[in-house]
Design an enzyme around this catalytic site. Structure first.
Site, PDB file in Angstrom:
ATOM      1  N   ARG A  11       4.505 -19.209   1.484  1.00 55.21           N
ATOM      2  CA  ARG A  11       3.570 -18.110   1.774  1.00 55.21           C
ATOM      3  C   ARG A  11       4.328 -16.786   1.819  1.00 55.21           C
ATOM      4  O   ARG A  11       3.873 -15.788   1.269  1.00 55.21           O
ATOM      5  CB  ARG A  11       2.865 -18.357   3.100  1.00 55.21           C
ATOM      6  CG  ARG A  11       1.860 -17.294   3.448  1.00 55.21           C
ATOM      7  CD  ARG A  11       1.146 -17.630   4.767  1.00 55.21           C
ATOM      8  NE  ARG A  11       0.217 -16.605   5.110  1.00 55.21           N
ATOM      9  CZ  ARG A  11       0.541 -15.458   5.723  1.00 55.21           C
ATOM     10  NH1 ARG A  11       1.781 -15.224   6.044  1.00 55.21           N
ATOM     11  NH2 ARG A  11      -0.372 -14.564   6.000  1.00 55.21           N
ATOM     12  N   SER A  19       3.684  -7.913  -2.901  1.00 57.25           N
ATOM     13  CA  SER A  19       4.149  -6.591  -2.490  1.00 57.25           C
ATOM     14  C   SER A  19       4.975  -5.946  -3.588  1.00 57.25           C
ATOM     15  O   SER A  19       4.819  -4.754  -3.886  1.00 57.25           O
ATOM     16  CB  SER A  19       4.972  -6.691  -1.204  1.00 57.25           C
ATOM     17  OG  SER A  19       4.190  -7.202  -0.153  1.00 57.25           O
ATOM     18  N   GLU A  30       1.320   5.854 -10.872  1.00 59.55           N
ATOM     19  CA  GLU A  30       1.083   6.972  -9.956  1.00 59.55           C
ATOM     20  C   GLU A  30       2.259   7.942  -9.951  1.00 59.55           C
ATOM     21  O   GLU A  30       3.331   7.640  -9.421  1.00 59.55           O
ATOM     22  CB  GLU A  30       0.843   6.450  -8.530  1.00 59.55           C
ATOM     23  CG  GLU A  30      -0.381   5.567  -8.396  1.00 59.55           C
ATOM     24  CD  GLU A  30      -1.681   6.324  -8.615  1.00 59.55           C
ATOM     25  OE1 GLU A  30      -1.730   7.549  -8.348  1.00 59.55           O
ATOM     26  OE2 GLU A  30      -2.659   5.698  -9.048  1.00 59.55           O
ATOM     27  N   ALA A  32       2.543  10.715  -8.263  1.00 59.91           N
ATOM     28  CA  ALA A  32       2.860  11.122  -6.889  1.00 59.91           C
ATOM     29  C   ALA A  32       3.762  10.096  -6.215  1.00 59.91           C
ATOM     30  O   ALA A  32       4.696  10.459  -5.487  1.00 59.91           O
ATOM     31  CB  ALA A  32       1.582  11.323  -6.084  1.00 59.91           C
ATOM     32  N   PHE A  33       3.512   8.808  -6.458  1.00 63.13           N
ATOM     33  CA  PHE A  33       4.367   7.780  -5.873  1.00 63.13           C
ATOM     34  C   PHE A  33       5.783   7.883  -6.412  1.00 63.13           C
ATOM     35  O   PHE A  33       6.753   7.748  -5.655  1.00 63.13           O
ATOM     36  CB  PHE A  33       3.790   6.377  -6.131  1.00 63.13           C
ATOM     37  CG  PHE A  33       4.639   5.297  -5.526  1.00 63.13           C
ATOM     38  CD1 PHE A  33       4.547   4.989  -4.183  1.00 63.13           C
ATOM     39  CD2 PHE A  33       5.548   4.604  -6.302  1.00 63.13           C
ATOM     40  CE1 PHE A  33       5.347   4.011  -3.618  1.00 63.13           C
ATOM     41  CE2 PHE A  33       6.359   3.620  -5.749  1.00 63.13           C
ATOM     42  CZ  PHE A  33       6.244   3.318  -4.401  1.00 63.13           C
ATOM     43  N   GLU A  36       7.508  10.732  -4.674  1.00 65.97           N
ATOM     44  CA  GLU A  36       7.840  10.412  -3.285  1.00 65.97           C
ATOM     45  C   GLU A  36       8.916   9.334  -3.196  1.00 65.97           C
ATOM     46  O   GLU A  36       9.735   9.338  -2.273  1.00 65.97           O
ATOM     47  CB  GLU A  36       6.571  10.035  -2.529  1.00 65.97           C
ATOM     48  CG  GLU A  36       5.698  11.267  -2.335  1.00 65.97           C
ATOM     49  CD  GLU A  36       4.223  10.990  -2.224  1.00 65.97           C
ATOM     50  OE1 GLU A  36       3.823   9.803  -2.286  1.00 65.97           O
ATOM     51  OE2 GLU A  36       3.451  11.961  -2.085  1.00 65.97           O
ATOM     52  N   GLU A  71       1.122   7.039   0.794  1.00 65.51           N
ATOM     53  CA  GLU A  71       0.851   7.224  -0.638  1.00 65.51           C
ATOM     54  C   GLU A  71       0.397   5.917  -1.287  1.00 65.51           C
ATOM     55  O   GLU A  71      -0.496   5.915  -2.144  1.00 65.51           O
ATOM     56  CB  GLU A  71       2.069   7.782  -1.367  1.00 65.51           C
ATOM     57  CG  GLU A  71       1.827   8.044  -2.835  1.00 65.51           C
ATOM     58  CD  GLU A  71       0.711   9.035  -3.099  1.00 65.51           C
ATOM     59  OE1 GLU A  71      -0.156   8.734  -3.960  1.00 65.51           O
ATOM     60  OE2 GLU A  71       0.702  10.109  -2.474  1.00 65.51           O
ATOM     61  N   GLU A  87     -18.335   8.018 -12.770  1.00 66.83           N
ATOM     62  CA  GLU A  87     -19.190   9.183 -12.614  1.00 66.83           C
ATOM     63  C   GLU A  87     -18.903   9.851 -11.267  1.00 66.83           C
ATOM     64  O   GLU A  87     -18.465   9.208 -10.316  1.00 66.83           O
ATOM     65  CB  GLU A  87     -20.676   8.802 -12.724  1.00 66.83           C
ATOM     66  CG  GLU A  87     -21.244   8.038 -11.534  1.00 66.83           C
ATOM     67  CD  GLU A  87     -20.907   6.555 -11.528  1.00 66.83           C
ATOM     68  OE1 GLU A  87     -21.142   5.919 -10.483  1.00 66.83           O
ATOM     69  OE2 GLU A  87     -20.407   6.034 -12.542  1.00 66.83           O
ATOM     70  N   LYS A  96     -11.385  10.208  -1.833  1.00 68.64           N
ATOM     71  CA  LYS A  96     -10.124  10.612  -2.466  1.00 68.64           C
ATOM     72  C   LYS A  96      -9.498  11.805  -1.743  1.00 68.64           C
ATOM     73  O   LYS A  96      -8.281  11.853  -1.554  1.00 68.64           O
ATOM     74  CB  LYS A  96     -10.346  10.933  -3.945  1.00 68.64           C
ATOM     75  CG  LYS A  96     -10.588   9.699  -4.790  1.00 68.64           C
ATOM     76  CD  LYS A  96     -10.698  10.094  -6.246  1.00 68.64           C
ATOM     77  CE  LYS A  96     -10.658   8.898  -7.143  1.00 68.64           C
ATOM     78  NZ  LYS A  96     -10.501   9.249  -8.553  1.00 68.64           N
TER      79      LYS A  96
END
Length: 120
Positions: A11, A19, A30, A32-33, A36, A71, A87, A96
């Site tokens: 597990r 992860s 991303e 931004a990730f 950072e 983030e 949409e 967001k």
């Protein structure tokens, strides 16, 4: 046949692999990730190099990791919102914006901690 959920080390191994996949996905998709993560690559060794107390160092490291953590949560939230529909919807925009605000607050916390540790 009934398939038993993994337990124990299996597990833990599966959770760790999920992860890792999440971090890889954030890094790939991303910007931004990635920015950072670069900040963390610079700031974390710097925190060990600087002449600060152990408590200050722990706070400095934790604050940088907090930015990365928030983030990741923001990116996950954005992915879910985008999955639901492309949409424009007021609630989607609000979700967001709130995720972005959470990242901004984490950055303010980190900035304050680093300034206090270094200059005050």
């Amino acid at each position: 046949m009934y398939k038993k959920n993994p337990q124990g080390l299996m597990r833990l191994f599966k959770a760790t692999s999920y992860s890792y996949k999440g971090i890889c996905a954030a890094f790939k998709h991303e910007a931004a990730f990635r920015e950072e993560a670069l900040l963390a690559v610079v700031a974390l060794p710097l925190a060990f190099w600087l002449d600060v107390t152990q408590v200050e160092r722990m706070l400095m490291i934790s604050s940088v990791l907090l930015i990365v953590l928030v983030e990741l949560l923001n990116s996950a939230l954005e992915a879910v919102v985008d999955r639901v529909g492309s949409e424009h919807h007021e609630l989607s925009g609000r979700a967001k914006d709130m995720g972005s605000a959470a990242v901004f607050i984490a950055m303010i916390i980190a900035g304050y901690i680093w300034l206090e540790a270094l200059f005050i």
